[in-house]
Design a protein around this motif. Structure first.
Motif, PDB file in Angstrom:
ATOM      1  N   ILE A 148       0.834  -1.199   0.000  1.00  0.00           N
ATOM      2  CA  ILE A 148       0.000   0.000   0.000  1.00  0.00           C
ATOM      3  C   ILE A 148       0.871   1.251   0.000  1.00  0.00           C
ATOM      4  N   LYS A 149       1.910   1.261   0.833  1.00  0.00           N
ATOM      5  CA  LYS A 149       2.769   2.446   0.902  1.00  0.00           C
ATOM      6  C   LYS A 149       3.465   2.681  -0.438  1.00  0.00           C
ATOM      7  N   TYR A 150       3.893   1.603  -1.090  1.00  0.00           N
ATOM      8  CA  TYR A 150       4.557   1.746  -2.383  1.00  0.00           C
ATOM      9  C   TYR A 150       3.600   2.330  -3.420  1.00  0.00           C
ATOM     10  N   ARG A 151       2.381   1.807  -3.445  1.00  0.00           N
ATOM     11  CA  ARG A 151       1.429   2.259  -4.451  1.00  0.00           C
ATOM     12  C   ARG A 151       0.943   3.692  -4.193  1.00  0.00           C
ATOM     13  N   LEU A 152       0.988   4.129  -2.927  1.00  0.00           N
ATOM     14  CA  LEU A 152       0.555   5.480  -2.602  1.00  0.00           C
ATOM     15  C   LEU A 152       1.714   6.465  -2.501  1.00  0.00           C
ATOM     16  N   SER A 153       2.908   6.031  -2.890  1.00  0.00           N
ATOM     17  CA  SER A 153       4.092   6.871  -2.718  1.00  0.00           C
ATOM     18  C   SER A 153       4.018   8.175  -3.510  1.00  0.00           C
ATOM     19  N   ALA A 154       3.142   8.233  -4.494  1.00  0.00           N
ATOM     20  CA  ALA A 154       3.045   9.447  -5.315  1.00  0.00           C
ATOM     21  C   ALA A 154       2.035  10.451  -4.780  1.00  0.00           C
ATOM     22  N   ILE A 155       1.355  10.136  -3.668  1.00  0.00           N
ATOM     23  CA  ILE A 155       0.280  11.032  -3.244  1.00  0.00           C
ATOM     24  C   ILE A 155       0.812  12.380  -2.764  1.00  0.00           C
ATOM     25  N   LYS A 156       2.016  12.399  -2.167  1.00  0.00           N
ATOM     26  CA  LYS A 156       2.578  13.687  -1.746  1.00  0.00           C
ATOM     27  C   LYS A 156       2.872  14.564  -2.961  1.00  0.00           C
ATOM     28  N   ALA A 157       3.433  13.938  -4.001  1.00  0.00           N
ATOM     29  CA  ALA A 157       3.712  14.688  -5.221  1.00  0.00           C
ATOM     30  C   ALA A 157       2.421  15.173  -5.859  1.00  0.00           C
ATOM     31  N   THR A 158       1.394  14.327  -5.815  1.00  0.00           N
ATOM     32  CA  THR A 158       0.093  14.703  -6.369  1.00  0.00           C
ATOM     33  C   THR A 158      -0.460  15.919  -5.644  1.00  0.00           C
ATOM     34  N   ALA A 159      -0.348  15.906  -4.312  1.00  0.00           N
ATOM     35  CA  ALA A 159      -0.852  17.030  -3.528  1.00  0.00           C
ATOM     36  C   ALA A 159      -0.091  18.309  -3.873  1.00  0.00           C
ATOM     37  N   ALA A 160       1.239  18.182  -4.031  1.00  0.00           N
ATOM     38  CA  ALA A 160       2.049  19.363  -4.360  1.00  0.00           C
ATOM     39  C   ALA A 160       1.709  19.884  -5.755  1.00  0.00           C
ATOM     40  N   ASP A 161       1.525  18.952  -6.712  1.00  0.00           N
ATOM     41  CA  ASP A 161       1.209  19.356  -8.080  1.00  0.00           C
ATOM     42  C   ASP A 161      -0.114  20.110  -8.145  1.00  0.00           C
ATOM     43  N   ARG A 162      -1.059  19.708  -7.274  1.00  0.00           N
ATOM     44  CA  ARG A 162      -2.367  20.370  -7.300  1.00  0.00           C
ATOM     45  C   ARG A 162      -2.346  21.691  -6.527  1.00  0.00           C
ATOM     46  N   ALA A 163      -1.214  21.961  -5.838  1.00  0.00           N
ATOM     47  CA  ALA A 163      -1.096  23.184  -5.038  1.00  0.00           C
ATOM     48  C   ALA A 163      -2.314  23.352  -4.141  1.00  0.00           C
ATOM     49  N   LEU A 164      -2.564  22.309  -3.352  1.00  0.00           N
ATOM     50  CA  LEU A 164      -3.752  22.296  -2.512  1.00  0.00           C
ATOM     51  C   LEU A 164      -3.777  23.518  -1.602  1.00  0.00           C
ATOM     52  N   PRO A 165      -4.908  24.209  -1.542  1.00  0.00           N
ATOM     53  CA  PRO A 165      -4.997  25.440  -0.749  1.00  0.00           C
ATOM     54  C   PRO A 165      -5.069  25.133   0.732  1.00  0.00           C
ATOM     55  N   PRO A 166      -4.835  26.127   1.587  1.00  0.00           N
ATOM     56  CA  PRO A 166      -5.009  25.911   3.024  1.00  0.00           C
ATOM     57  C   PRO A 166      -6.480  25.682   3.343  1.00  0.00           C
ATOM     58  N   PRO A 167      -6.759  25.029   4.463  1.00  0.00           N
ATOM     59  CA  PRO A 167      -8.161  24.717   4.774  1.00  0.00           C
ATOM     60  C   PRO A 167      -9.007  25.958   4.961  1.00  0.00           C
ATOM     61  N   ALA A 168     -10.188  25.948   4.342  1.00  0.00           N
ATOM     62  CA  ALA A 168     -11.095  27.078   4.483  1.00  0.00           C
ATOM     63  C   ALA A 168     -11.953  26.952   5.732  1.00  0.00           C
TER      64      ALA A 168
END
Length: 443
Positions: A420-440
């Motif tokens: 699971i950790k291997y398959r989800l290893s890209a989620i941090k990069a995905t979050a950075a690529d989307r430039a997720l905003p701070p919580p509203a």
């Protein structure tokens, strides 16, 4: 003989200390974190939507129940329905069945009493334990006959709570549907709590591990029937869906609670992920003694929040379930019904939320995970879908950030969790690529 050095190393002492830590049990997510308080605007809009028959599952136009003023309850009935009891050989592996109907009725009654005291109310509570084994359809008929002895109590009740475990969950739904059909459940609040219910059957292939030939013919029929729920076209699955449609149309609130380390029922089955309606609430039970990884707990809590907000989890609960299976000698399947929080959350959801019964139940196509339909790339792609949802980016960013932080420090030991950790290893990069905003909105 050479005697090994038994003095604890730094690593073994750390491991030992970790096992000795007493973690609390959890039942999450809390209703207050998934359901908003009712307002005049939302109440009017919901009423218009119901009258016009309009319904949408989009992020902007979803319909939800809302927290509202609790009703006055003078008399309540707590009904317990046990699950499938295995033969003695299997009991020696998974433990003696302590999940009796008496246990559930007592725990449900205690939960109602706690709720009444919190509300400053006095309530008379009748406890009904419905005992009797067999296949689901036979149990519905037999338990209905037993329940006829308490019809006067049901007619007088303001609130009925049915607490069921494992196979007892589809039994409970169809039993309540029969009560409604016979006119015995009018003008009253009704709640069902399904604990580790077999809504989509047990784990795929588990029937081979449990040695079917060791069962008597009577027991074998009951066990085989559990696996029939894996097939949405089976008689058992169709009757279950019919029951769900009937009870939800009547205004019944259903709380599905799954155990993170269940050894018999996968999380997707316990949470009945293929059925969608605002009258369904989903929660997870986390056994503190099981030492489940914090990342996994936070991730599943985030996914159940998403579902309770009326949005899709993109199939991630399904993809994770097999990797979360507990050992056969573990207590994941049984410990769930010992926690008062399981009953408390079902009572609160049943009594403190608004009603939206006239929205149709939606059934999603579902395939039970098995080697023939396993796709390792599905999980990371689905996680990307979760992070891309506007509602998640706007309202659940605290949850996302907490989950991602736990992912960074998570060091899984078992092969399934390492995968699971291997398959989800890209989620941090995905979050950075989307430039997720701070919580509203802080959750």
């Amino acid at each position: 003989m050479i005697q090994a050095d038994v003095s604890p190393t730094k690593k073994s002492k750390k491991h030992k200390d970790a096992n000795q830590i007493q973690y609390p049990n959890l039942v999450v997510p809390k209703i207050e974190n998934c359901i908003a308080h009712v307002s005049s605007t939302t109440a009017i809009w919901s009423s218009i939507s119901r009258v016009t028959g309009w319904f949408s599952t989009s992020e902007e136009e979803r319909i939800q129940v809302q927290l509202t003023t609790p009703p006055r309850i003078k008399k309540a009935v707590a009904i317990g329905i046990h699950g499938f009891f295995p033969i003695r050989m299997v009991r020696s592996i998974i433990g003696e069945p302590t999940g009796t109907s008496v246990k559930f009725a007592n725990e449900a009654a205690l939960g109602i009493q706690r709720w009444a005291e919190q509300q400053g109310q006095e309530v008379e509570i009748e406890k009904i334990a419905l005992e009797g084994e067999g296949i689901v359809l036979d149990r519905v008929e037999n338990l209905y006959r037993l329940l006829s002895n308490w019809m006067d109590h049901l007619h007088q009740a303001d609130f009925i709570l049915v607490a069921a475990h494992s196979q007892g969950t589809p039994v409970a739904v169809q039993l309540v549907a029969k009560l409604i059909g016979e006119g015995h459940a009018d003008s009253k609040k009704i709640g069902i709590v399904g604990m580790a219910g077999v809504s989509l059957g047990p784990f795929y292939g588990l029937d081979q591990k449990l040695v079917m030939r060791a069962y008597t013919s009577f027991e074998s029929d009951s066990l085989k029937e559990l696996f029939a729920f894996q097939n949405p076209d089976s008689l058992q699955a169709r009757r279950y869906i019919e029951g769900l449609r009937a009870v939800i149309a009547h205004g019944v609130k259903i709380t599905y609670v799954g155990s993170v380390n269940d050894q018999l029922v996968p999380l997707y089955s316990a949470l009945c992920v293929h059925v969608n309606h605002p009258h369904i609430y989903r929660a997870i039970y986390v056994d503190g003694k099981a030492h489940s990884p914090s990342f996994i707990i936070d991730l599943i809590e985030l996914l159940t929040k998403v579902r309770n907000f009326g949005l899709s989890d993109h199939g991630i609960i399904r993809d994770l379930s097999d990797s979360l299976a507990g050992t056969l000698t573990g207590g994941g399947h049984s410990n769930i019904y010992n926690d008062p929080g399981v009953y408390d959350i079902a009572i609160k959801y049943s009594l403190e939320t608004t009603d939206i019964p006239d929205i149709p139940v939606q059934i999603e196509k579902f395939e039970v995970p098995m080697p023939s339909n396993y796709n390792p790339y599905h999980l990371p792609w689905s996680m990307r879908g979760i992070l891309d949802q506007d509602f998640v980016r706007t309202h659940l960013m605290n949850d996302v950030k907490k989950t991602l932080d736990k992912f960074d420090i998570w060091n899984p030991e078992s092969k399934p969790l390492k995968d699971i950790k291997y398959r989800l290893s890209a989620i941090k990069a995905t979050a950075a690529d989307r430039a997720l905003p701070p919580p509203a909105i802080a959750e």
